[in-house]
Design a protein around this motif. Structure first.
Motif, PDB file in Angstrom:
ATOM      1  N   PHE A  72      21.251  49.692  43.451  1.00  0.00           N
ATOM      2  CA  PHE A  72      20.775  49.639  44.833  1.00  0.00           C
ATOM      3  C   PHE A  72      19.258  49.500  44.876  1.00  0.00           C
ATOM      4  CE2 PHE A  72      19.382  51.671  48.807  1.00  0.00           C
ATOM      5  CZ  PHE A  72      20.115  50.941  49.732  1.00  0.00           C
ATOM      6  N   ASP A  73      18.543  50.298  44.109  1.00  0.00           N
ATOM      7  CA  ASP A  73      17.081  50.250  44.114  1.00  0.00           C
ATOM      8  C   ASP A  73      16.541  48.957  43.513  1.00  0.00           C
ATOM      9  OD1 ASP A  73      16.286  52.509  45.486  1.00  0.00           O
ATOM     10  OD2 ASP A  73      16.321  53.791  43.712  1.00  0.00           O
ATOM     11  N   SER A  74      17.133  48.515  42.423  1.00  0.00           N
ATOM     12  CA  SER A  74      16.632  47.312  41.744  1.00  0.00           C
ATOM     13  C   SER A  74      17.099  46.036  42.401  1.00  0.00           C
ATOM     14  CB  SER A  74      17.075  47.312  40.282  1.00  0.00           C
ATOM     15  OG  SER A  74      18.481  47.110  40.180  1.00  0.00           O
ATOM     16  N   GLN A  75      18.185  46.120  43.166  1.00  0.00           N
ATOM     17  CA  GLN A  75      18.815  44.948  43.777  1.00  0.00           C
ATOM     18  C   GLN A  75      19.227  43.925  42.718  1.00  0.00           C
ATOM     19  OE1 GLN A  75      19.584  44.205  47.450  1.00  0.00           O
ATOM     20  NE2 GLN A  75      19.807  46.311  46.789  1.00  0.00           N
ATOM     21  N   LYS A  76      19.671  44.451  41.591  1.00  0.00           N
ATOM     22  CA  LYS A  76      20.172  43.617  40.503  1.00  0.00           C
ATOM     23  C   LYS A  76      21.492  44.187  40.001  1.00  0.00           C
ATOM     24  CE  LYS A  76      15.599  42.189  38.886  1.00  0.00           C
ATOM     25  NZ  LYS A  76      14.643  42.214  37.747  1.00  0.00           N
ATOM     26  N   LEU A  77      22.337  43.306  39.491  1.00  0.00           N
ATOM     27  CA  LEU A  77      23.571  43.755  38.864  1.00  0.00           C
ATOM     28  C   LEU A  77      23.259  44.760  37.756  1.00  0.00           C
ATOM     29  CD1 LEU A  77      26.615  43.487  37.947  1.00  0.00           C
ATOM     30  CD2 LEU A  77      25.812  41.624  36.470  1.00  0.00           C
ATOM     31  N   TYR A  78      23.982  45.875  37.756  1.00  0.00           N
ATOM     32  CA  TYR A  78      23.888  46.837  36.668  1.00  0.00           C
ATOM     33  C   TYR A  78      25.291  47.001  36.099  1.00  0.00           C
ATOM     34  CZ  TYR A  78      23.152  51.216  34.150  1.00  0.00           C
ATOM     35  OH  TYR A  78      23.090  52.184  33.171  1.00  0.00           O
ATOM     36  N   GLU A  79      25.386  47.012  34.798  1.00  0.00           N
ATOM     37  CA  GLU A  79      26.700  47.196  34.189  1.00  0.00           C
ATOM     38  C   GLU A  79      26.580  48.090  32.962  1.00  0.00           C
ATOM     39  OE1 GLU A  79      28.346  43.817  31.743  1.00  0.00           O
ATOM     40  OE2 GLU A  79      26.864  42.692  32.914  1.00  0.00           O
ATOM     41  N   ARG A  80      27.683  48.734  32.636  1.00  0.00           N
ATOM     42  CA  ARG A  80      27.734  49.576  31.457  1.00  0.00           C
ATOM     43  C   ARG A  80      29.191  49.661  30.991  1.00  0.00           C
ATOM     44  NH1 ARG A  80      26.783  55.802  33.621  1.00  0.00           N
ATOM     45  NH2 ARG A  80      28.596  55.903  34.981  1.00  0.00           N
ATOM     46  N   PRO A  83      34.569  54.054  30.174  1.00  0.00           N
ATOM     47  CA  PRO A  83      35.054  55.019  29.181  1.00  0.00           C
ATOM     48  C   PRO A  83      36.254  54.544  28.376  1.00  0.00           C
ATOM     49  CG  PRO A  83      34.532  56.129  31.243  1.00  0.00           C
ATOM     50  CD  PRO A  83      34.439  54.660  31.511  1.00  0.00           C
ATOM     51  N   ASP A  84      37.080  53.658  28.956  1.00  0.00           N
ATOM     52  CA  ASP A  84      38.279  53.234  28.228  1.00  0.00           C
ATOM     53  C   ASP A  84      37.971  52.267  27.088  1.00  0.00           C
ATOM     54  OD1 ASP A  84      37.728  50.795  29.427  1.00  0.00           O
ATOM     55  OD2 ASP A  84      39.334  50.958  30.905  1.00  0.00           O
ATOM     56  N   GLY A  85      36.760  51.740  27.030  1.00  0.00           N
ATOM     57  CA  GLY A  85      36.369  50.848  25.955  1.00  0.00           C
ATOM     58  C   GLY A  85      36.866  49.427  26.100  1.00  0.00           C
ATOM     59  N   ASP A  86      37.786  49.195  26.991  1.00  0.00           N
ATOM     60  CA  ASP A  86      38.366  47.857  27.161  1.00  0.00           C
ATOM     61  C   ASP A  86      37.835  47.137  28.389  1.00  0.00           C
ATOM     62  OD1 ASP A  86      40.006  48.150  24.893  1.00  0.00           O
ATOM     63  OD2 ASP A  86      41.505  49.237  26.098  1.00  0.00           O
ATOM     64  N   SER A  87      36.943  47.785  29.135  1.00  0.00           N
ATOM     65  CA  SER A  87      36.426  47.174  30.362  1.00  0.00           C
ATOM     66  C   SER A  87      34.961  47.546  30.545  1.00  0.00           C
ATOM     67  CB  SER A  87      37.246  47.623  31.582  1.00  0.00           C
ATOM     68  OG  SER A  87      37.192  49.029  31.732  1.00  0.00           O
ATOM     69  N   VAL A  88      34.336  46.888  31.492  1.00  0.00           N
ATOM     70  CA  VAL A  88      32.954  47.194  31.838  1.00  0.00           C
ATOM     71  C   VAL A  88      32.906  47.589  33.312  1.00  0.00           C
ATOM     72  CG1 VAL A  88      31.902  45.703  30.100  1.00  0.00           C
ATOM     73  CG2 VAL A  88      32.484  44.753  32.346  1.00  0.00           C
ATOM     74  N   ALA A  89      32.016  48.528  33.616  1.00  0.00           N
ATOM     75  CA  ALA A  89      31.797  48.934  35.000  1.00  0.00           C
ATOM     76  C   ALA A  89      30.667  48.093  35.576  1.00  0.00           C
ATOM     77  CB  ALA A  89      31.446  50.416  35.071  1.00  0.00           C
ATOM     78  N   LEU A  90      30.915  47.476  36.716  1.00  0.00           N
ATOM     79  CA  LEU A  90      29.927  46.622  37.379  1.00  0.00           C
ATOM     80  C   LEU A  90      29.493  47.263  38.690  1.00  0.00           C
ATOM     81  CD1 LEU A  90      31.475  43.045  36.949  1.00  0.00           C
ATOM     82  CD2 LEU A  90      29.883  44.241  35.438  1.00  0.00           C
ATOM     83  N   TYR A  91      28.192  47.178  38.959  1.00  0.00           N
ATOM     84  CA  TYR A  91      27.609  47.709  40.195  1.00  0.00           C
ATOM     85  C   TYR A  91      26.811  46.566  40.824  1.00  0.00           C
ATOM     86  CZ  TYR A  91      28.728  51.913  37.576  1.00  0.00           C
ATOM     87  OH  TYR A  91      29.373  52.866  36.828  1.00  0.00           O
ATOM     88  N   LEU A  92      27.283  46.077  41.967  1.00  0.00           N
ATOM     89  CA  LEU A  92      26.748  44.858  42.579  1.00  0.00           C
ATOM     90  C   LEU A  92      26.124  45.163  43.942  1.00  0.00           C
ATOM     91  CD1 LEU A  92      29.982  43.022  41.712  1.00  0.00           C
ATOM     92  CD2 LEU A  92      27.795  42.151  40.929  1.00  0.00           C
ATOM     93  N   LEU A 104      28.869  47.390  45.744  1.00  0.00           N
ATOM     94  CA  LEU A 104      30.272  47.136  45.418  1.00  0.00           C
ATOM     95  C   LEU A 104      30.464  47.465  43.940  1.00  0.00           C
ATOM     96  CD1 LEU A 104      33.054  45.970  46.284  1.00  0.00           C
ATOM     97  CD2 LEU A 104      32.219  43.735  45.498  1.00  0.00           C
ATOM     98  N   THR A 105      31.366  48.397  43.641  1.00  0.00           N
ATOM     99  CA  THR A 105      31.601  48.815  42.261  1.00  0.00           C
ATOM    100  C   THR A 105      33.015  48.441  41.841  1.00  0.00           C
ATOM    101  OG1 THR A 105      32.503  51.019  42.713  1.00  0.00           O
ATOM    102  CG2 THR A 105      30.116  50.794  42.723  1.00  0.00           C
ATOM    103  N   MET A 106      33.181  48.215  40.536  1.00  0.00           N
ATOM    104  CA  MET A 106      34.509  47.872  40.010  1.00  0.00           C
ATOM    105  C   MET A 106      34.498  47.974  38.491  1.00  0.00           C
ATOM    106  SD  MET A 106      34.342  43.734  40.427  1.00  0.00           S
ATOM    107  CE  MET A 106      33.472  43.896  41.991  1.00  0.00           C
ATOM    108  N   ARG A 107      35.686  47.945  37.920  1.00  0.00           N
ATOM    109  CA  ARG A 107      35.842  47.764  36.478  1.00  0.00           C
ATOM    110  C   ARG A 107      36.435  46.388  36.238  1.00  0.00           C
ATOM    111  NH1 ARG A 107      38.135  53.238  33.535  1.00  0.00           N
ATOM    112  NH2 ARG A 107      36.597  54.713  34.369  1.00  0.00           N
ATOM    113  N   LEU A 108      35.913  45.711  35.209  1.00  0.00           N
ATOM    114  CA  LEU A 108      36.371  44.372  34.872  1.00  0.00           C
ATOM    115  C   LEU A 108      36.785  44.353  33.397  1.00  0.00           C
ATOM    116  CD1 LEU A 108      36.478  41.703  36.520  1.00  0.00           C
ATOM    117  CD2 LEU A 108      34.358  41.042  35.355  1.00  0.00           C
TER     118      LEU A 108
END
Length: 392
Positions: A72-80, A83-92, A104-108
């Motif tokens: 939110f502060d950076s106004q850039k996609l952040y991902e990490r 925990p399951d190791g098979d997906s990435v968490a995206l913060y848009l 908008l958050t999700m796992r991909l």
């Protein structure tokens, strides 16, 4: 592109209250996404609140110190990594023309995380923001998600009167904030742009509670009515002055700065009708811009207003503050003052315009160390001119 168009179609055909359900179903089907949430920034810009709160029993997330807040502060996609190791968490970021609505958050799934997919999802987050703005005409769902406590009636009226909290285009970026966010009385800001100009007004309201809000509502709508008639800011001020005097006979009035920026040249016309202050950061220098003070709107009948002019240069930052900022006192009765305000503006030098008001108001809160006695308004305008500026 086919997947993106399918999600776009789902959002544009969804009922106003069902945007989150629609985006969840479409992103799951076309991108394999899970754990999808829309988080809205609250009125104080300190927490992110889920639209469907029952899904998050822990309540809102702080902007400071959370991955959602980082995006939110950076106004850039952040991902990490998830925990399951098979997906990435995206913060848009969910942002509309510079106005930061939320995240908008999700796992991909890792196998579905491609450059093309991320580009699609970034565009979908922006599209969702546009749909939320349209949907707010027909449902309270998203407005309710923006509040972590009840607004006073006066604050409700003030927030509904505002154009947004930020906007940006090639030539400039604006950010603004009001405090106390949930109990604001009469301070206000407004803007409108054309192909050639930007008109900005900053109003320092008089009084408290509903009376202050009603006064400001009349002033802002009188200024808008005059502006939409296509006349200059001196006449805008004069017509608003007449409307206020006709209603209050001088017993109540508003202090207002009216400015029109010529986008091609940086020439600024201004009418200073009261107490809001204008500060400029140019290079490493922060200084107050002294203007010829004229009578507040509505103080006397048929007041005539004159226009002054100055110039903004690419790289200039203008900061507008109400007296609830520069005159705010602490427990010892010491006013915040110009030196402290200049330091706060300087300290926020690397921030985007949309983040500056919150930073200045946080510095003010540390000085005040008590409940505010007056509204505090900060508006920041970064001027890029013909060079153009950063997006968002």
């Amino acid at each position: 592109m086919t997947n993106y168009l399918a999600v776009e179609r789902a959002l544009r055909t969804a009922a106003p209250h069902a945007l989150v359900d629609a985006v969840r179903a479409a992103l799951a089907e076309h991108y394999g996404a899970t754990d999808i949430e829309l988080l809205m920034a609250d009125y104080s810009l300190t927490v992110l609140q889920p639209v469907d709160a029952p899904q998050r029993p822990a309540g809102p997330l702080p902007v400071a110190g959370s991955p959602e807040g980082r995006a939110f502060d950076s106004q850039k996609l952040y991902e990490r990594p998830a925990p399951d190791g098979d997906s990435v968490a995206l913060y848009l970021p969910v942002t509309v023309r510079g106005d930061r609505l939320g995240i908008l958050t999700m796992r991909l799934p890792r196998l579905r995380r491609t450059t093309g997919a991320v580009q699609d999802l970034t565009r979908i987050a922006e599209l969702l923001g546009h749909e939320v703005i349209v949907a707010e005409r027909d449902t309270d769902l998203y407005l309710r998600a923006r509040r972590v406590s009840r607004l006073t009636l006066a604050a409700e009226m003030q927030w509904q009167l505002l154009p947004g909290r930020a906007c940006s285009r090639r030539e400039y970026a604006i950010g603004a904030q009001l405090e106390p966010a949930y109990a604001i009385h009469g301070d206000n800001f407004d803007w409108s742009t054309t192909a050639d100009t930007l008109t900005l007004t900053v109003t320092n309201g008089m009084g408290e509670g509903i009376e202050a809000s009603l006064l400001t509502n009349l002033a802002v709508n009188a200024l808008r009515n005059a502006r939409r008639a296509g006349i200059g800011i001196a006449d805008q001020a004069a017509l608003a002055d007449q409307a206020l005097y006709a209603q209050y006979r001088g017993a109540s009035y508003v202090s207002t700065l009216l400015l029109t920026f010529e986008l091609a040249t940086g020439n600024v016309q201004v009418v200073d009708a009261g107490s809001p202050q204008l500060w400029r950061r140019r290079g490493k220098t922060v200084e107050r811009v002294d203007l010829e003070a004229q009578l507040p709107l509505g103080m006397f009948d048929e007041t005539e207003y004159t226009v002054q002019e100055f110039e903004v240069l690419p790289g200039d930052r203008l900061v507008f503050v109400s007296d609830g900022v520069y005159a705010a006192g602490n427990r010892a009765g010491e006013a915040y003052g110009e030196r402290a305000l200049a330091r706060a503006i300087q300290a926020a030098g690397l921030l985007h315009a949309a983040s500056v008001p919150r930073a200045v108001l946080q510095a003010l809160a540390e000085h005040r160390d008590a409940e505010p006695e007056d509204d505090a308004l900060v508006v920041c305008l970064d001027w890029f001119g013909d060079k153009g500026g950063p997006e968002g």
